[in-house]
Scaffold this active site. Structure first.
Site, PDB file in Angstrom:
ATOM      1  N   ARG A   1       0.814  -1.221   0.000  1.00 41.10           N
ATOM      2  CA  ARG A   1       0.000   0.000   0.000  1.00 41.10           C
ATOM      3  C   ARG A   1       0.850   1.275   0.000  1.00 41.10           C
ATOM      4  O   ARG A   1       0.439   2.305   0.537  1.00 41.10           O
ATOM      5  CB  ARG A   1      -0.952   0.027   1.212  1.00 41.10           C
ATOM      6  CG  ARG A   1      -2.037  -1.025   1.161  1.00 41.10           C
ATOM      7  CD  ARG A   1      -3.116  -0.632   0.160  1.00 41.10           C
ATOM      8  NE  ARG A   1      -4.161  -1.629   0.102  1.00 41.10           N
ATOM      9  CZ  ARG A   1      -5.277  -1.590   0.842  1.00 41.10           C
ATOM     10  NH1 ARG A   1      -5.484  -0.613   1.691  1.00 41.10           N
ATOM     11  NH2 ARG A   1      -6.175  -2.524   0.717  1.00 41.10           N
TER      12      ARG A   1
ATOM     13  N   ARG B   1      -3.210   6.632   0.728  1.00 38.98           N
ATOM     14  CA  ARG B   1      -3.715   7.809   1.427  1.00 38.98           C
ATOM     15  C   ARG B   1      -2.780   8.507   2.402  1.00 38.98           C
ATOM     16  O   ARG B   1      -3.046   9.626   2.820  1.00 38.98           O
ATOM     17  CB  ARG B   1      -5.020   7.453   2.152  1.00 38.98           C
ATOM     18  CG  ARG B   1      -6.192   7.295   1.194  1.00 38.98           C
ATOM     19  CD  ARG B   1      -7.367   6.648   1.891  1.00 38.98           C
ATOM     20  NE  ARG B   1      -6.977   5.306   2.334  1.00 38.98           N
ATOM     21  CZ  ARG B   1      -7.770   4.467   2.961  1.00 38.98           C
ATOM     22  NH1 ARG B   1      -8.986   4.831   3.263  1.00 38.98           N
ATOM     23  NH2 ARG B   1      -7.334   3.284   3.305  1.00 38.98           N
TER      24      ARG B   1
ATOM     25  N   ARG C   1      -6.749  11.798  -5.717  1.00 43.42           N
ATOM     26  CA  ARG C   1      -7.953  11.067  -5.305  1.00 43.42           C
ATOM     27  C   ARG C   1      -9.205  11.947  -5.415  1.00 43.42           C
ATOM     28  O   ARG C   1     -10.271  11.454  -5.783  1.00 43.42           O
ATOM     29  CB  ARG C   1      -7.757  10.574  -3.868  1.00 43.42           C
ATOM     30  CG  ARG C   1      -8.878   9.737  -3.300  1.00 43.42           C
ATOM     31  CD  ARG C   1      -8.909   8.363  -3.917  1.00 43.42           C
ATOM     32  NE  ARG C   1     -10.001   7.571  -3.389  1.00 43.42           N
ATOM     33  CZ  ARG C   1     -11.262   7.648  -3.819  1.00 43.42           C
ATOM     34  NH1 ARG C   1     -11.584   8.508  -4.761  1.00 43.42           N
ATOM     35  NH2 ARG C   1     -12.197   6.879  -3.296  1.00 43.42           N
TER      36      ARG C   1
ATOM     37  N   ASP D   1      -6.569  -2.711  -7.510  1.00 44.89           N
ATOM     38  CA  ASP D   1      -7.159  -3.330  -6.323  1.00 44.89           C
ATOM     39  C   ASP D   1      -7.477  -4.795  -6.622  1.00 44.89           C
ATOM     40  O   ASP D   1      -7.706  -5.149  -7.784  1.00 44.89           O
ATOM     41  CB  ASP D   1      -8.450  -2.600  -5.908  1.00 44.89           C
ATOM     42  CG  ASP D   1      -8.824  -2.939  -4.472  1.00 44.89           C
ATOM     43  OD1 ASP D   1      -8.313  -2.288  -3.548  1.00 44.89           O
ATOM     44  OD2 ASP D   1      -9.614  -3.887  -4.278  1.00 44.89           O
TER      45      ASP D   1
ATOM     46  N   TYR E   1     -14.942 -11.402  -0.177  1.00 46.76           N
ATOM     47  CA  TYR E   1     -15.592 -10.123  -0.518  1.00 46.76           C
ATOM     48  C   TYR E   1     -16.789 -10.337  -1.447  1.00 46.76           C
ATOM     49  O   TYR E   1     -17.823  -9.672  -1.306  1.00 46.76           O
ATOM     50  CB  TYR E   1     -14.586  -9.169  -1.179  1.00 46.76           C
ATOM     51  CG  TYR E   1     -13.543  -8.652  -0.219  1.00 46.76           C
ATOM     52  CD1 TYR E   1     -13.786  -7.527   0.569  1.00 46.76           C
ATOM     53  CD2 TYR E   1     -12.314  -9.297  -0.061  1.00 46.76           C
ATOM     54  CE1 TYR E   1     -12.836  -7.053   1.467  1.00 46.76           C
ATOM     55  CE2 TYR E   1     -11.356  -8.842   0.832  1.00 46.76           C
ATOM     56  CZ  TYR E   1     -11.630  -7.724   1.595  1.00 46.76           C
ATOM     57  OH  TYR E   1     -10.691  -7.272   2.488  1.00 46.76           O
TER      58      TYR E   1
HETATM   59  O1  CP3 Z   1      -0.007  -1.581  -2.502  1.00 42.54           O
HETATM   60  C1  CP3 Z   1      -0.249  -0.621  -3.266  1.00 42.54           C
HETATM   61  O2  CP3 Z   1       0.175   0.523  -3.059  1.00 42.54           O
HETATM   62  C2  CP3 Z   1      -0.998  -0.901  -4.555  1.00 42.54           C
HETATM   63  C3  CP3 Z   1      -2.399  -0.733  -4.526  1.00 42.54           C
HETATM   64  C4  CP3 Z   1      -3.322  -1.659  -3.732  1.00 42.54           C
HETATM   65  C5  CP3 Z   1      -4.592  -1.208  -3.286  1.00 42.54           C
HETATM   66  N1  CP3 Z   1      -5.263  -2.267  -2.792  1.00 42.54           N
HETATM   67  C6  CP3 Z   1      -5.072   0.185  -3.386  1.00 42.54           C
HETATM   68  C7  CP3 Z   1      -6.191   0.626  -2.521  1.00 42.54           C
HETATM   69  C8  CP3 Z   1      -3.225  -3.009  -3.415  1.00 42.54           C
HETATM   70  C9  CP3 Z   1      -2.061  -3.961  -3.599  1.00 42.54           C
HETATM   71  C10 CP3 Z   1      -4.475  -3.387  -2.828  1.00 42.54           C
HETATM   72  C11 CP3 Z   1      -4.779  -4.764  -2.410  1.00 42.54           C
HETATM   73  C12 CP3 Z   1      -6.004  -5.024  -1.656  1.00 42.54           C
HETATM   74  N2  CP3 Z   1      -7.232  -4.441  -1.787  1.00 42.54           N
HETATM   75  C13 CP3 Z   1      -6.116  -6.040  -0.665  1.00 42.54           C
HETATM   76  C14 CP3 Z   1      -5.015  -6.986  -0.256  1.00 42.54           C
HETATM   77  C15 CP3 Z   1      -4.040  -6.342   0.644  1.00 42.54           C
HETATM   78  C16 CP3 Z   1      -4.515  -6.116   2.072  1.00 42.54           C
HETATM   79  O3  CP3 Z   1      -4.597  -4.955   2.460  1.00 42.54           O
HETATM   80  O4  CP3 Z   1      -4.804  -7.103   2.744  1.00 42.54           O
HETATM   81  C17 CP3 Z   1      -7.430  -6.007  -0.188  1.00 42.54           C
HETATM   82  C18 CP3 Z   1      -8.008  -6.893   0.889  1.00 42.54           C
HETATM   83  C19 CP3 Z   1      -8.132  -4.997  -0.916  1.00 42.54           C
HETATM   84  C20 CP3 Z   1      -9.566  -4.636  -0.822  1.00 42.54           C
HETATM   85  C21 CP3 Z   1      -9.714  -3.222  -0.396  1.00 42.54           C
HETATM   86  N3  CP3 Z   1      -9.506  -2.145  -1.208  1.00 42.54           N
HETATM   87  C22 CP3 Z   1     -10.110  -2.756   0.873  1.00 42.54           C
HETATM   88  C23 CP3 Z   1     -10.416  -3.629   2.057  1.00 42.54           C
HETATM   89  C24 CP3 Z   1     -10.144  -1.367   0.791  1.00 42.54           C
HETATM   90  C25 CP3 Z   1     -10.650  -0.406   1.843  1.00 42.54           C
HETATM   91  C26 CP3 Z   1      -9.772  -0.346   3.041  1.00 42.54           C
HETATM   92  C27 CP3 Z   1      -8.603   0.557   2.829  1.00 42.54           C
HETATM   93  O5  CP3 Z   1      -7.504   0.226   3.277  1.00 42.54           O
HETATM   94  O6  CP3 Z   1      -8.821   1.620   2.270  1.00 42.54           O
HETATM   95  C28 CP3 Z   1      -9.716  -0.992  -0.507  1.00 42.54           C
HETATM   96  C29 CP3 Z   1      -9.562   0.370  -1.044  1.00 42.54           C
HETATM   97  C30 CP3 Z   1      -8.187   0.746  -1.488  1.00 42.54           C
HETATM   98  N4  CP3 Z   1      -7.345  -0.045  -2.243  1.00 42.54           N
HETATM   99  C31 CP3 Z   1      -7.551   1.997  -1.273  1.00 42.54           C
HETATM  100  C32 CP3 Z   1      -6.307   1.934  -1.928  1.00 42.54           C
HETATM  101  C33 CP3 Z   1      -5.272   3.021  -2.034  1.00 42.54           C
HETATM  102  C34 CP3 Z   1      -8.161   3.198  -0.543  1.00 42.54           C
HETATM  103  C35 CP3 Z   1      -9.259   3.758  -1.379  1.00 42.54           C
HETATM  104  C36 CP3 Z   1      -9.303   5.279  -1.368  1.00 42.54           C
HETATM  105  O7  CP3 Z   1      -8.287   5.944  -1.646  1.00 42.54           O
HETATM  106  O8  CP3 Z   1     -10.400   5.792  -1.152  1.00 42.54           O
END
Ligand code: CP3
Length: 347
Positions: free
Chosen positions: A28, A32, A41, A78, A153
Site C-alpha cells: 500500500r 492515502r 484522489r 485493487d 468479498y
Molecule cells: O499496494 C499498493 O500501493 C498498490 C495498490 C493496492 C490497493 N489495494 C489500493 C487501494 C493493493 C495492492 C491493494 C490490495 C487489496 N485491496 C487487498 C489486499 C491487501 C490487504 O490490504 O490485505 C485487499 C483486501 C483490498 C480490498 C480493499 N480495497 C479494501 C479492504 C479497501 C478499503 C480499506 C482501505 O484500506 O482503504 C480498498 C480500497 C483501497 N485499495 C484503497 C487503496 C489506495 C483506498 C481507497 C481510497 O483511496 O479511497
C-alpha cells in the site's frame, strides 16, 4: 554470492542472491498517507474509476518511487477489479471500504470470464506507462488477490474480520463454492499472465484472509488454488518471481512456503522471521515483517523493529516490507526514517 549493486536489486533477491542492504518496498505504498495521492484522489469520482484510468493510476504508482526511491513499484489497482471484470457490481463507499452486490449460489454460473482482458485493458496500459517511467533499478510488481480472499468479498459484499459469510456459504453450498474458486483460479491466472505480458516483472498474490480458512479446507480453498495459479503463470512466464502473502496464516505459514510453489513468502508482523528462515525450504525467499504500527510510532520502536529484522535476516536473501499495508495515518517522515534504518548503517 553477494551482489553489491545489481541492476534491479529486488529481482536478484527474489532469485536467491543475498543483496545488502536488503531491497525494500511497502504494501500500500501508493495511497492515502501521501498528500500527492489524496490530491489526485479528489479528482476521481470513484475509486474503481481511478484504478481504470491509466494516466492517473500510473502517476499514483510512481509517486512513492519519486518520493522515497523504493526498490519496487507496485501497480496501483485493487484485488476487487477481478470480480468487477467478471461482471459483479463493485463500488467503494466513501470512508467505508469496498461494497459488492453479494454473489449467490444460483448466480455463480453468470460470472463471465470472457470480458476480463478487455475490461482490465486500462490496467495493462497503466503497466506499460509505468514501465517507461521507472528508474532502471526499480522493478514493477503486479498483483492479484488469492481466490479465497477475493471470494470472501464476493460473498459478503464487503470486508469482514472473520469471513463469516464465505465460511457459511462454503459449508452450505460446497459445490457452488468450489465452482466459484475454479472461476477465480482461471480468471486470476489469466489476469496475472496479462500483467506479465504488459510488463510486470514480479507478481504478488494477496491471501489477506489466510487466517479465516477452515483448517480442514486449507488445501482445497487456499493452498491448491494458489498453487494452481502459480503453475499456470509459470507455464507462460517461467522466470517471473511470485511472492505469496498468506496474512495471519500462523502455523500454516510453513505449508504456504512448501506447497504453493512461491519464490517468496511475505511474513506478517505476528510471525517470526527466524522461524521462517529456519523452517522454510532454503530456496524460498522471505519478505516482511515490520509492524505497520511500529512505523506509525517511529523513533525507538521503529529502530528496534528494524534492528531485530536485520539481525534475523543477516546473510539471507530477504526483502524488507511491512507485515501488512501502510496505514493512512502514517507520518511520511517515518517512512524516510525507515528507509534510512534499512539502507544506512544507523541500525
Ligand atoms: O499496494 C499498493 O500501493 C498498490 C495498490 C493496492 C490497493 N489495494 C489500493 C487501494 C493493493 C495492492 C491493494 C490490495 C487489496 N485491496 C487487498 C489486499 C491487501 C490487504 O490490504 O490485505 C485487499 C483486501 C483490498 C480490498 C480493499 N480495497 C479494501 C479492504 C479497501 C478499503 C480499506 C482501505 O484500506 O482503504 C480498498 C480500497 C483501497 N485499495 C484503497 C487503496 C489506495 C483506498 C481507497 C481510497 O483511496 O479511497
Amino acid at each position: 554470492l553477494t551482489d553489491i549493486r545489481p541492476v534491479k536489486p529486488i529481482l536478484s533477491a527474489l532469485h536467491g542472491t543475498v543483496v545488502e542492504p536488503h531491497p525494500v518496498w511497502l504494501m500500500r505504498q501508493a495511497g492515502r498517507y501521501l498528500p500527492e495521492y489524496r490530491e489526485i484522489r479528489t479528482k476521481a469520482t470513484d475509486f474503481l474509476n481511478l484504478c481504470l484510468t491509466p494516466a492517473l493510476a500510473s502517476e499514483i504508482t510512481l509517486q512513492p518511487i519519486r518520493r522515497f526511491g523504493f526498490d519496487a513499484a507496485i501497480l496501483f489497482a485493487d484485488i476487487l477489479v477481478v470480480p468487477h471484470a467478471l461482471g459483479q457490481k463493485v463500488w467503494f463507499a466513501e470512508g467505508e471500504g469496498p461494497r459488492l452486490d453479494p454473489i449467490t449460489a444460483d448466480r455463480i454460473h453468470k460470472l463471465d470470464p470472457t470480458q476480463l482482458r478487455s475490461t482490465l485493458a486500462p490496467i495493462f496500459e497503466t503497466i506499460d506507462r509505468v514501465k517507461s517511467n521507472l528508474p532502471k533499478t526499480t522493478a514493477l510488481i503486479g498483483f492479484a488477490g488469492a481466490p479465497w480472499t477475493v471470494a470472501t468479498y464476493m460473498i459478503a459484499g464487503r470486508g469482514s474480520d472473520d469471513s463469516t459469510a464465505a465460511r457459511l456459504f462454503a459449508y452450505r453450498e460446497p459445490q457452488a463454492f468450489t465452482a466459484l474458486l475454479d472461476i477465480l483460479i482461471a480468471a486470476t491466472a489469466d489476469y496475472l499472465i496479462a500483467q506479465v505480458q504488459a510488463g510486470a516483472e514480479v507478481l504478488q498474490i494477496f491471501e489477506s484472509w489466510a487466517g479465516t480458512v477452515p483448517v480442514e479446507k486449507l488445501e482445497d480453498y487456499s493452498l491448491h488454488p494458489i498453487q494452481q495459479i502459480v503453475s499456470r503463470v509459470r507455464d507462460h512466464a517461467p522466470s517471473v518471481p511470485i511472492i505469496v502473502f498468506p496474512r495471519a496464516a500462523g502455523t500454516n505459514y510453513l505449508r504456504y512456503a512448501c506447497e504453493t510453489g512461491a519464490n517468496a513468502i511475505s511474513i506478517d508482523a505476528h510471525t517470526s522471521l527466524s522461524f521462517a528462515i529456519e523452517q522454510f525450504p532454503a530456496n524460498v525467499v522471505t519478505q516482511g515483517n515490520i509492524d505497520p504500527l511500529a512505523l506509525i510510532a517511529g523513533g525507538r520502536t521503529l529502530r528496534s523493529a528494524v534492528a531485530l529484522a536485520k539481525t534475523q535476516t543477516k546473510g539471507r536473501a530477504h526483502i524488507f516490507n511491512l507485515g501488512h499495508g501502510i496505514r493512512p495515518e502514517t507520518p511520511i517522515e517515518h517512512v524516510t526514517e525507515l528507509l534510512g534504518l534499512i539502507r544506512g548503517s544507523a541500525a
